[in-house]
Design a protein around this motif. Structure first.
Motif, PDB file in Angstrom:
ATOM      1  N   UNK A   1       0.820  -1.205   0.000  1.00  0.00           N
ATOM      2  CA  UNK A   1       0.000   0.000   0.000  1.00  0.00           C
ATOM      3  C   UNK A   1       0.857   1.259   0.000  1.00  0.00           C
ATOM      4  N   UNK A   2       1.925   1.258   0.791  1.00  0.00           N
ATOM      5  CA  UNK A   2       2.813   2.421   0.817  1.00  0.00           C
ATOM      6  C   UNK A   2       3.442   2.651  -0.544  1.00  0.00           C
TER       7      UNK A   2
ATOM      8  N   UNK B   1      -7.994   2.638  -3.763  1.00  0.00           N
ATOM      9  CA  UNK B   1      -8.303   3.301  -2.504  1.00  0.00           C
ATOM     10  C   UNK B   1      -8.037   2.308  -1.386  1.00  0.00           C
ATOM     11  N   UNK B   2      -7.283   2.730  -0.372  1.00  0.00           N
ATOM     12  CA  UNK B   2      -6.985   1.821   0.730  1.00  0.00           C
ATOM     13  C   UNK B   2      -6.213   0.614   0.242  1.00  0.00           C
ATOM     14  N   UNK B   3      -6.613  -0.560   0.725  1.00  0.00           N
ATOM     15  CA  UNK B   3      -5.919  -1.798   0.354  1.00  0.00           C
ATOM     16  C   UNK B   3      -6.807  -2.658  -0.537  1.00  0.00           C
TER      17      UNK B   3
ATOM     18  N   UNK C   1     -12.144  -3.789  -9.102  1.00  0.00           N
ATOM     19  CA  UNK C   1     -12.865  -2.535  -8.876  1.00  0.00           C
ATOM     20  C   UNK C   1     -11.992  -1.334  -9.234  1.00  0.00           C
ATOM     21  N   UNK C   2     -10.702  -1.429  -8.911  1.00  0.00           N
ATOM     22  CA  UNK C   2      -9.774  -0.362  -9.296  1.00  0.00           C
ATOM     23  C   UNK C   2      -9.627  -0.299 -10.811  1.00  0.00           C
TER      24      UNK C   2
ATOM     25  N   UNK D   1      -3.107   5.949   6.230  1.00  0.00           N
ATOM     26  CA  UNK D   1      -3.841   6.011   7.498  1.00  0.00           C
ATOM     27  C   UNK D   1      -3.540   4.761   8.315  1.00  0.00           C
ATOM     28  N   UNK D   2      -3.156   4.960   9.585  1.00  0.00           N
ATOM     29  CA  UNK D   2      -2.854   3.872  10.518  1.00  0.00           C
ATOM     30  C   UNK D   2      -1.588   3.103  10.163  1.00  0.00           C
TER      31      UNK D   2
END
Length: 469
Positions: A122-123, A142-144, A153-154, A324-325
């Protein structure tokens, strides 16, 4: 989604088309594709995906009510909306995504990057998106969004104007990445690390290596494999691909490397050396020296795709957090630093986070590690939790707070180290951990919160961040 006729969609997913009231096979659909009925807008396509807990078909009436013009289903429903009946809705979602990407690629200009690895996907994806957006329109998850649903979906977000598509590819079994590679056909395939993340699902490291190598085995000679030369298991994949190989790392003979790496509380400074021979100093605000490898991976792919070094450096220096997180720096009140890194955890990422904590702690002040379960390790869970507890002792972390029964062996391992003069505490719940920390954190302390997502400690990290902000 790009504009397609109902006939085109039906052909792409190999389904039986049942027209709704007033519809014809030449009608065009171009709304968003959703598996969540709550996200449906007028013109959307709803994929009725069976789930582990519920069944998407139960929500098809709501999708129709909200304006879906097409339902992709596994059984014909008594609804006045056009439906395409398929054998497997998830497979159909992937087939539709593959068809859309193929059409956009055929129109010219689209370049695709696939990213996989046990840690850092993700990074790396976020960094690469930031670099590529400086050159042209870019789509990234978006996100993971990295599984058999999230990746398609991506892919479905691309348009004829999209220049770059970045796809994060995770896997829960052998063959999963190969399937995504066949759908997307990356021009550049990145493999970051091979570790024990999800070892319980794969069974052993050999199976993990086989699964992750699927990223590069089907690349063409005209493609590029970007490999982490510092990870021996990844480096050996160079022999498995016909593609040109670009190696990145901090050691040995590599094409893209970092030197003069200096890590601190505000991030990491290093010199970036690209394959072209160009170099530049980077002030990278993301906390943790281990993220330098993710920066190198993203820079390697970006250079292959024609991004200039100035844009690469600018993107890195504009990134203030991995995600995030993920090594998210919070707090500040009374010089208390809270590092919320509790979105996921594996033995490798847990070790890296603890080493960062030990490295950046303020001299004369305490370092506190709040640790929860590392999930999905299978039969290796016990010994790996033991190992992390011992590592925390050897790094001389001032205090350890272990949260939850599944992580309790970390606590036992630390207190069994008789030579350690630090403290270890065990609590059952995040609420108990919060109360303990609220009464014990001193000015200048640095607090790391680290666990797998399932342990729920990311919300504890947020509460601590608010407390000390």
């Amino acid at each position: 989604m790009i504009a397609l006729s109902l006939a085109d969609v039906s052909q792409a997913v190999d389904g039986a088309l049942h027209l709704g009231v007033g519809a014809t096979i030449t009608d065009v659909v171009e709304g968003s594709v959703q598996t969540d009925s709550r996200l449906i807008e007028p013109g959307s396509i709803f994929v009725a995906k069976p789930g582990a807990v519920t069944d998407g078909h139960l929500f098809a009436p709501l999708a129709a009510e909200r304006g879906a013009t097409l339902l992709i289903v596994e059984r014909l429903l008594d609804l006045p909306v056009t439906q395409i009946v398929v054998a497997d809705a998830v497979a159909a979602l992937g087939d539709l995504a593959g068809a859309v990407v193929a059409r956009v690629r055929a129109a010219g200009g689209l370049r695709i990057v696939g990213v996989t690895g046990s840690n850092g996907k993700t990074t790396t994806k976020n960094l690469l998106r930031s670099m590529l957006e400086r050159v042209g329109p870019t789509v990234a998850p978006r996100g993971s969004f990295n599984n058999q649903v999230g990746a398609p979906m991506t892919m479905l977000e691309v348009t004829v104007d999209t220049r770059f598509l970045v796809i994060e590819m995770g896997a829960s079994s052998e063959g999963a990445i190969a399937h995504l590679v066949r759908l997307a056909r990356p021009d550049v395939g990145i493999v970051l690390t091979i570790g024990l993340a999800h070892a319980g699902e794969f069974g052993d490291l050999d199976a993990t290596v086989r699964a992750k190598s699927e990223m590069v085995t089907d690349l063409l000679e005209t493609d590029v494999a970007v490999l982490n030369a510092d990870d021996p298991r990844v480096a050996q994949m160079a022999a498995l691909t016909p593609a040109r190989v670009v190696r990145f790392g901090e050691y040995g003979q590599v094409d893209v490397r970092a030197s003069a790496v200096l890590s601190g509380r505000t991030g990491t400074t290093f010199t970036l050396h690209l394959a072209s021979g160009q170099s530049a100093t980077v002030v990278f605000p993301v906390l943790g020296e281990h993220h330098v490898m993710n920066a190198l991976a993203a820079a390697s792919a970006a250079e292959v795709l024609g991004v200039a070094i100035d844009d690469i450096v600018a993107a890195l220096e504009a990134t203030t957090r991995a995600e995030r997180w993920r090594m998210e720096v919070l707090g500040g009140k009374d010089d208390v630093t809270v590092i919320n890194d509790a979105y996921n955890a594996s033995p490798d990422s847990m070790s890296a986070a603890l080493k960062t904590l030990a490295q950046i702690g303020t001299p004369g002040r305490r370092t506190i590690a709040v640790l929860g379960e590392m999930a999905e390790l299978g039969e290796l869970a016990g010994e790996e939790h033991d190992r992390i507890g011992l590592l925390a002792v050897r790094l001389n972390i001032s205090q350890i707070i272990v949260v939850g029964k599944a992580a309790r062996r970390m606590h036992i391992s630390t207190i069994n180290e008789g030579s350690w003069d630090g403290e270890s505490a065990y609590v059952d719940t995040p609420d108990e951990a919060f109360e303990l920390l609220r009464s014990s954190v001193n000015p200048g302390d640095t607090v790391l919160v680290k666990s797998s997502n399932s342990a729920g400690l990311r919300f504890l990290g947020d509460r601590l961040g608010d407390l000390f902000s």
